[in-house]
Each structure stands twice: as structure tokens, then as C-alpha cells.
Design an enzyme around this catalytic site. Structure first.
Site, PDB file in Angstrom:
ATOM      1  CD  GLU A 201      -3.040   1.166   0.707  1.00 47.33           C
ATOM      2  OE1 GLU A 201      -3.260   0.203  -0.039  1.00 47.33           O
ATOM      3  OE2 GLU A 201      -3.810   2.134   0.848  1.00 47.33           O
ATOM      4  CG  ASP A 202       1.229   3.003   3.187  1.00 42.13           C
ATOM      5  OD1 ASP A 202       0.323   3.384   2.419  1.00 42.13           O
ATOM      6  OD2 ASP A 202       1.040   2.783   4.394  1.00 42.13           O
TER       7      ASP A 202
END
Ligand code: MN
Length: 481
Positions: free
Chosen positions: A85-86
């Protein structure tokens, strides 16, 4: 598996200390270290709102997971839960480096984030609770194939809640609401009571600041008196067991004050003051064998006046989430105490729920009945109704009803015969044409009472119940759409 040091986890802010703490929860191994190093590397330079290195968060989530389970795939997934996700890392990379199982868990967690992002409404919106619930439903459906994903997600949320102070008040409020409506109920349904209680109390402290302060003030002002009463009662019970042949090493007595969110709910639900709560003071007696529980119960009831209406045998009739314990409430002098009696094994199950009995290396089938997940569906209601609905669903006391063969089913109070039909099996629900309640003919919308014996009469073909369900505007019907 270790006991979690919540206070410590809340205040750990640097990488070395967090890593050290993680390895007090799980013994160091090459593959855990590899996942840690990878995560450290890709999160390099990222910080949280509070200013500490981002990696502290996944490390502590892994520590929380490790306090629940020895499943190393879950612990690695916790370390890696935000990398896709990051960061620049991809799920393919995760799979190559850590294998299909870890990648599958990380994939599930990433998916939950994506779904949540899509369903989150602007913060000013009055519909935010409903939106959370809808994303919740989808989240469940998306990750239903592996309950381990949900458990890691709950641990992730616990750490976020522990560090919520760093966020602005508006965000604190929204995240707490979501936790109370989405995550705490999942923890409850999975039977992981220590997570449920923590998530509830933390949300409660942000959502109902004044009420929380009031409860705490009461507990503080009465601390001495409460301690004296609890210790006195505990001592008397201890003596009673010793005098009746129990050895010191055969049992353990824990005492506790009800946790603050459940005090609040009870005050709200019954419209009473804190000093009127009957089970504010409680002891829990842990013994070795199930039969010992009944021996202890006998001693308690013969020596302290019980309130007969409050006795519950959840050992013979376990709750759906596996919970087993005897509950009773007794008088000692003029004070009322709740007494819970269970074995050490039942205690473990009550604290850890589904995670207590996992076979660590195995297929994705975890032997948990997740039928209920499909029933946790909520329709568009006003925010107030919605809160009411959630509260009723989760906190009204459950009833037990029985199939003709004596199998027990736990249903919320207010459930009707049709709810029972669906609880037995979706196909039974769909084909239900009538019911016999305690051997008497009854409509499918007959409200069931604790202890009812219910037989469902089915047709050969599915029957559409939609119009009936629409007619009943309470939470009980929502689950059977
Ligand atoms: Mn996270």
C-alpha cells in the site's frame, strides 16, 4: 506466546526498542528477521504523524499478533502489512521472497485498505457510520476466505487506537467510531475478548470523553472501598475452596472491575447509575477440569446467596464463538458480586477466541464457523437507528434455542423463527414454510424465547420471504436478506 504489555506498546517510539520488544514476544528466527529487514528497507525515511519512524508501527503490530498466535506467516504479514500500500514494493516481490501464504495475507490486508478507501465518505457527512458498515460488509466478504487476515487487521487497528493521540480530534472521532462499529464487533464475533475490550475502551475514551471521565472519577473515588470488598470476597472464596479439598495449585482466582465501556453501556441500557450495576465487581475462578467448575459453583451457591435469575451455564451450552464459562451473581454481606467459573483452557479460548485452537501449519480451513459473517449485514438506516441497531445486535443478551435434536443455537434477543431457520442453514431459511415452536404450530415471525425448541417445516422449493422481512424493521430481520 506472551502477555501483551499495552502500556509499553503505547509508548514505544524508536526502532531498536520496538524490535527488542518484538523479540520478547517471539523468539528470533531467520525468516522473521528477513521480513523485518525488508520492511525496514522499503519504509526507510517514512514517518508517522507523531514523527517516529513508520516502521515502528508494523513492528509493534507484529508484536501484538505474536501475543495471540505463533503462526509465523501472520507475524510476517503484520511486518509487511503496509508495504504494498505505502511503498514501492509489489505483491509479486513479497511472494517471491516470503512465499504464497504470506503474500496471500498481505494481499488480503491491502485489499481491505483499498475497499475502505473507496467507501470512506467525506468526514462532514452524516452518513459516515453507514458507510463504514457497508465497507465493513465488503471487507468481510473480501477476506472471508481466511480469518487470519481479519485477526492481523484487528491487531493493526489496536496499535492505531493506542497511538491515536497523535491525530487531530476530528480524525480521532471518526477512527474511534469506525473501530466501535466495525472492528470491535469482529473481535467479539471471533471470540477474542481481550482485543474486543481494548478496542471498545479505547474508542469509548475518544467518543464519550465526559462519560468516561465520570466513570473513572467514580472508580477512583471509590477505589479503596472497591479494593477492600473485592479482596475480602476473593479471600473468602479462596478459603472456601481450600477447606473443601482444592489444592492451592489447582485453581486461581482473578478479580476485576467491569471494563469502562461495558459499564457505560449497561448504565445506558438500563437507565441506572454506576452504583446500581450488579456485576460491577467480579471474580473469575479458574480450575483444571470442567467438572471442577460445577463443584466450585456448588460451593459458591451453598455459601453465598445467589440471585437465581442471573445464573447462566455457558459450559453445557457454549456460545457460538466457542465461549464457555459459568456465570452467577451472589450476595456476600450486602455487596453483590459476579462470579465466573471456567477451566484454564476455557480461559484461553475466551481471551484468544478462534486463535486459541489454530493448527499453525495447515490449509486455509481453520475450522471456524464463519456463517455469522454473512449475517452481519446492515441496511441504510439513520445514524441514530444504526447505532441502536449495532448496540442491540451486540449487547442485548443472547438467547439459546434448540433444534429438535437438541443442538443449541445462540440468537440475539428478539430473534424470530425465521432467524433460527437461517441460523441452521441458509437453505433451510430459504425453504422455510412454517415452524413448530415447542411442538406447537407457529408463524415464522414468532419471537423466540430462551430455551425454545424449534422445528422448521420446509418446502421443496425456495420461498421468497422478502416482503415479510421488509415488514419487520428491526435488526433481527436484517441478517436474513
Ligand atoms: Mn497499519
Amino acid at each position: 506466546m506472551s502477555r501483551l504489555n499495552i502500556d509499553k506498546i503505547t509508548h514505544l517510539k524508536d526502532v531498536a526498542a520496538a524490535t527488542e520488544y518484538l523479540f520478547t514476544c517471539i523468539s528470533p528466527s531467520e525468516d522473521i528477521q528477513q521480513a523485518l529487514d525488508f520492511s525496514l528497507n522499503v519504509h526507510e525515511g517514512q514517518t508517522r504523524k507523531s514523527g517516529e519512524p513508520y516502521i515502528v508501527h508494523p513492528i509493534l503490530v507484529a508484536a501484538i499478533v505474536a501475543s495471540i498466535t505463533e503462526d509465523t506467516a501472520m507475524i510476517k504479514a503484520a511486518l509487511l502489512h503496509d508495504v504494498v500500500e505505502d511503498t514501492a514494493a509489489t505483491i509479486e516481490e513479497v511472494e517471491t521472497l516470503f512465499g504464497a501464504d504470506v503474500a496471500h495475507l498481505v494481499g488480503g490486508l491491502t485489499k481491505i485498505d483499498a475497499i475502505r478507501g473507496e467507501n470512506l465518505l467525506p468526514s462532514g457527512s452524516n452518513e459516515k457510520l453507514v458507510a463504514s458498515a457497508l465497507s465493513f460488509r465488503k471487507m468481510l466478504l473480501a477476506s472471508i476466505k481466511d480469518v487470519r487476515v481479519l485477526v492481523v487487521k484487528l491487531c493493526d487497528r489496536l496499535h492505531n487506537m493506542l497511538t491515536l493521540d497523535a491525530l487531530p480530534p476530528e480524525k480521532q472521532h471518526r477512527i474511534s467510531e469506525e473501530t466501535l462499529v466495525v472492528h470491535a464487533p469482529i473481535a467479539h464475533r471471533l471470540g477474542i475478548s481481550f482485543l474486543k475490550n481494548l478496542l471498545e475502551d479505547l474508542s469509548f475514551s475518544y467518543l464519550f470523553k465526559e462519560e468516561k471521565a465520570e466513570i473513572e472519577r467514580y472508580l477512583e473515588e471509590n477505589y479503596q472501598a472497591i479494593e477492600v470488598k473485592l479482596n475480602g470476597f476473593r479471600h473468602r472464596v479462596n478459603q472456601l475452596l481450600i477447606q473443601n479439598g482444592f489444592m492451592v495449585e489447582d485453581f486461581e482466582i482473578l478479580s476485576r472491575v467491569k471494563h469502562s465501556y461495558s459499564i457505560y453501556l449497561k448504565m445506558q441500557r438500563k437507565g441506572i447509575g454506576i452504583d446500581e450495576i450488579l456485576d460491577l465487581l467480579a471474580i473469575r475462578i479458574l480450575v483444571k477440569k470442567p467438572l471442577d467448575c460445577y463443584n466450585v459453583l456448588g460451593l459458591i451457591h451453598l455459601n453465598f446467596q445467589p440471585l437465581s435469575s442471573r445464573f447462566k451455564d455457558y459450559i453445557a451450552i457454549a456460545k457460538d464463538n466457542g465461549y464457555q464459562t459459568l456465570h452467577t451473581t451472589v450476595f456476600s454481606s450486602t455487596t453483590i458480586f459476579e462470579v465466573q467459573i471456567r477451566t484454564f483452557e476455557m480461559h484461553r479460548t475466551a481471551e484468544l477466541g478462534v486463535a486459541a485452537h489454530w493448527k499453525y501449519k495447515g490449509g486455509s480451513e481453520r475450522g471456524v464457523n464463519l456463517e455469522w459473517l454473512h449475517n452481519l449485514q446492515y441496511q441504510n438506516e439513520s445514524v441514530e437507528d444504526f447505532y441502536e441497531l449495532i448496540k442491540n445486535d451486540l449487547y442485548s443478551e443472547d438467547i439459546s434455542v434448540f433444534s429438535p435434536k437438541g443442538k443449541a443455537y445462540t440468537l440475539p434477543r428478539g430473534a424470530v423463527a425465521l432467524d433460527f431457520a437461517y441460523a441452521v442453514h441458509t437453505q433451510i431459511g430459504e425453504r422455510a414454510s412454517g415452524a413448530l415452536v415447542n411442538k406447537k404450530q407457529a408463524s415464522l415471525l414468532t419471537e423466540l424465547k430462551n430455551g425454545d425448541l424449534v422445528r422448521i417445516i420446509t418446502a421443496d422449493h425456495p420461498i421468497y420471504h422478502c416482503t415479510w422481512i421488509d415488514a419487520v424493521k428491526t435488526s433481527k430481520s436484517v441478517g436474513v436478506t
